[in-house]
Design a protein around this motif. Sequence first.
Motif, mmCIF file in Angstrom:
data_model
loop_
_atom_site.group_PDB
_atom_site.id
_atom_site.type_symbol
_atom_site.label_atom_id
_atom_site.label_comp_id
_atom_site.label_asym_id
_atom_site.label_seq_id
_atom_site.Cartn_x
_atom_site.Cartn_y
_atom_site.Cartn_z
ATOM 1 N N VAL A 1 18.624 47.507 54.255
ATOM 2 C CA VAL A 1 17.858 48.203 55.486
ATOM 3 C C VAL A 1 17.249 50.206 56.350
ATOM 4 N N THR A 2 18.780 49.986 56.566
ATOM 5 C CA THR A 2 19.014 51.622 57.038
ATOM 6 C C THR A 2 19.088 51.828 56.161
ATOM 7 N N CYS A 3 19.306 52.032 54.461
ATOM 8 C CA CYS A 3 19.296 53.094 53.496
ATOM 9 C C CYS A 3 17.521 53.279 53.167
ATOM 10 N N GLY A 4 16.552 52.690 53.449
ATOM 11 C CA GLY A 4 15.372 52.865 53.707
ATOM 12 C C GLY A 4 14.833 51.180 52.314
ATOM 13 N N ASN A 5 16.013 50.325 52.168
ATOM 14 C CA ASN A 5 14.332 49.296 51.221
ATOM 15 C C ASN A 5 14.181 48.206 51.608
ATOM 16 N N THR A 6 13.204 47.711 51.268
ATOM 17 C CA THR A 6 13.290 46.833 52.102
ATOM 18 C C THR A 6 14.068 45.435 50.965
ATOM 19 N N PHE A 7 14.234 43.933 51.673
ATOM 20 C CA PHE A 7 15.136 43.338 51.175
ATOM 21 C C PHE A 7 14.963 41.757 50.800
ATOM 22 N N VAL A 8 14.949 40.787 50.045
ATOM 23 C CA VAL A 8 14.626 39.517 49.370
ATOM 24 C C VAL A 8 16.327 38.770 50.112
ATOM 25 N N LEU A 9 16.232 38.243 50.890
ATOM 26 C CA LEU A 9 17.339 37.289 51.040
ATOM 27 C C LEU A 9 17.269 35.863 50.464
ATOM 28 N N LYS A 10 18.462 35.244 50.047
ATOM 29 C CA LYS A 10 17.976 33.745 49.800
ATOM 30 C C LYS A 10 19.368 33.471 50.172
ATOM 31 N N PRO A 11 19.023 32.347 51.173
ATOM 32 C CA PRO A 11 20.738 32.285 51.867
ATOM 33 C C PRO A 11 20.931 30.289 50.829
ATOM 34 N N SER A 12 22.403 30.611 50.792
ATOM 35 C CA SER A 12 22.899 29.388 50.558
ATOM 36 C C SER A 12 21.664 27.948 50.882
ATOM 37 N N GLU A 13 21.488 27.065 50.376
ATOM 38 C CA GLU A 13 20.372 26.334 49.984
ATOM 39 C C GLU A 13 21.718 25.236 51.293
ATOM 40 N N LYS A 14 23.332 25.089 51.084
ATOM 41 C CA LYS A 14 23.524 24.474 51.676
ATOM 42 C C LYS A 14 23.480 24.199 53.477
ATOM 43 N N ASP A 15 23.756 25.670 53.900
ATOM 44 C CA ASP A 15 23.239 25.879 55.101
ATOM 45 C C ASP A 15 22.772 26.978 55.532
ATOM 46 N N PRO A 16 21.434 27.227 55.574
ATOM 47 C CA PRO A 16 20.543 28.506 55.482
ATOM 48 C C PRO A 16 19.878 28.874 56.943
ATOM 49 N N GLY A 17 20.553 27.952 58.281
ATOM 50 C CA GLY A 17 19.866 28.081 59.653
ATOM 51 C C GLY A 17 20.100 29.585 60.030
ATOM 52 N N ALA A 18 21.142 30.103 60.133
ATOM 53 C CA ALA A 18 22.054 31.082 60.216
ATOM 54 C C ALA A 18 21.647 32.777 59.894
ATOM 55 N N SER A 19 20.680 32.535 58.383
ATOM 56 C CA SER A 19 20.226 33.461 58.115
ATOM 57 C C SER A 19 18.705 33.576 58.549
ATOM 58 N N ILE A 20 18.121 32.712 58.876
ATOM 59 C CA ILE A 20 16.232 32.840 59.266
ATOM 60 C C ILE A 20 17.042 32.739 60.438
ATOM 61 N N MET A 21 17.737 32.833 61.545
ATOM 62 C CA MET A 21 18.379 33.238 63.046
ATOM 63 C C MET A 21 18.133 34.648 63.113
ATOM 64 N N LEU A 22 19.173 35.548 62.214
ATOM 65 C CA LEU A 22 19.894 36.980 62.205
ATOM 66 C C LEU A 22 18.431 37.607 61.876
ATOM 67 N N ALA A 23 17.326 36.493 61.133
ATOM 68 C CA ALA A 23 15.930 37.979 60.476
ATOM 69 C C ALA A 23 14.887 37.684 61.959
ATOM 70 N N GLU A 24 14.784 36.869 62.495
ATOM 71 C CA GLU A 24 13.699 36.789 63.376
ATOM 72 C C GLU A 24 14.555 37.546 64.600
ATOM 73 N N LEU A 25 16.106 38.111 64.713
ATOM 74 C CA LEU A 25 16.728 38.745 65.399
ATOM 75 C C LEU A 25 16.147 40.503 65.580
#
Length: 431
Positions: A96-120
């Motif tokens: 994103v700092t290079c100017g792109n948008t991003f689609v992130l697929k976390p591991s289905e086994k432990d997606p919680g941290a990705s959601i928290m990082l996105a909220e931050l």
Amino acid sequence: MFKLQELIRRDIDKLAMNITTEQGKTLKDAHGDVFRGLEVVEHACGMATLQMGEYVPNVSNGIDTYSIREPLGVCAGICPFNFPALIPLWMFPLAVTCGNTFVLKPSEKDPGASIMLAELAMEAGLPNGVLNIVHGTNDVVNAICDDDNIRAISFVGSNIAGMHIYARASAKGKRVQSNMGAKNHAIVLPDANMDAALNALVAAGFGAAGQRCMALSTVVFVGDSQPWENKLVERAKALKVNAGTVPDADLGPVISKQAKERIHRLIQSGVESGAKLLLDGRNIVVPGYEQGNFIGPTILSGVTADMECYKEEIFGPVFLCMKADSFEEAIDIVNRNKYGNGAAIFTTSGAAARKFQTEIEAGQVGINVPIPVPLPFFSFTGSKASFAGDLNFYGKAGVNYFTQIKTITQQWKDLAAGSGVSLAMPTSQKT
Ligand code: NAD
């Protein structure tokens, strides 16, 4: 990114607790997971200079040429289970700092941290729609590979998924960087500092229950291995296996029942093909967590290159011991392995270390350093079957990966009237 860095620091305990709860690693290790990712966020703070192009004035006849690096557009990332914060942070801050948008697929086994990082990231001011999270498994991954709007895919995980994604997305013309499996070796020379080398082997072999792509899973002892193996067993036995939330736990469970069964099977295959089980962690029971997917530290010795337990990545707390009569033979063993993520040497000889650095075929080389993952101003540099693609994660390569180069050739001068038309290819040479 400055703000995101501050917010991740503010919430690091919550992030770590989420990782421990979903993934199982110890709380201390979960803090490390976030901290190593935070380094990439800090690196991304320097994007203004990292993304700078080049400029050569007056290349010929009043003409200047310069290059600029532009964003690709929509990029995507597909993550493994073993570093729920670190790997997403390898990906989206630079993208994103290079100017792109991003689609992130976390591991289905432990997606919680990705959601928290996105909220931050949203709290830090990332505009809506810049970072998007999708959940799922194979179908979602295939849709990402096939989507014409997505220009680049970053993948971290196993070889089966990584090569599938590399082939499918490349066929669609996408840029792909794919970090995959590993079998990281240590070579221990007889002159190594015994105490320091043993501590390093135990920490890098059994930390995170062996579920690190840079775990040292195999050691090749040059010369007499007996005293080394005896001491290795002593130290491994002393490790405490428990739930990641228990303060003095050294290693937690493996990720799933299936993973536990697979690791048990690979240990058994080693025994059946002639390896000696010096330490067996298969029957461990952790009080209060009798159904947990725990495996205690396990050590197999007399392992040879034809054994299944050697050829396969085990991804569990299992350490394989091999022997070589000479340093050259040890290097040969490591180089014949199909993977090339990391390799380490333990020695007090500078000449041996230099030979190792030159001859070893691995991306990340440690000299008396067991897990040689560089800080993000360098890149993560797996090679051979551990990586597919041209541009590695983070560092300069990471910025190049997330941008496309454009060169501009300009001329600003008053052109003389009546200079005529020349159809010859323009050159800087006078003819
Ligand atoms: P995995 O390949 O099973 O899963 C990774 C991702 O791919 C997940 O998001 C999953 O949903 C998806 N996926 C899995 N199988 C798929 C398929 N057939 N088709 C499409 N998508 C699929 O990996 P894992 O078990 O989560 O992670 C462990 C692996 O990751 C190990 O091999 C480890 O060495 C590797 N790893 C490598 C690095 C590195 O930098 N080289 C870092 C961390 C982990």
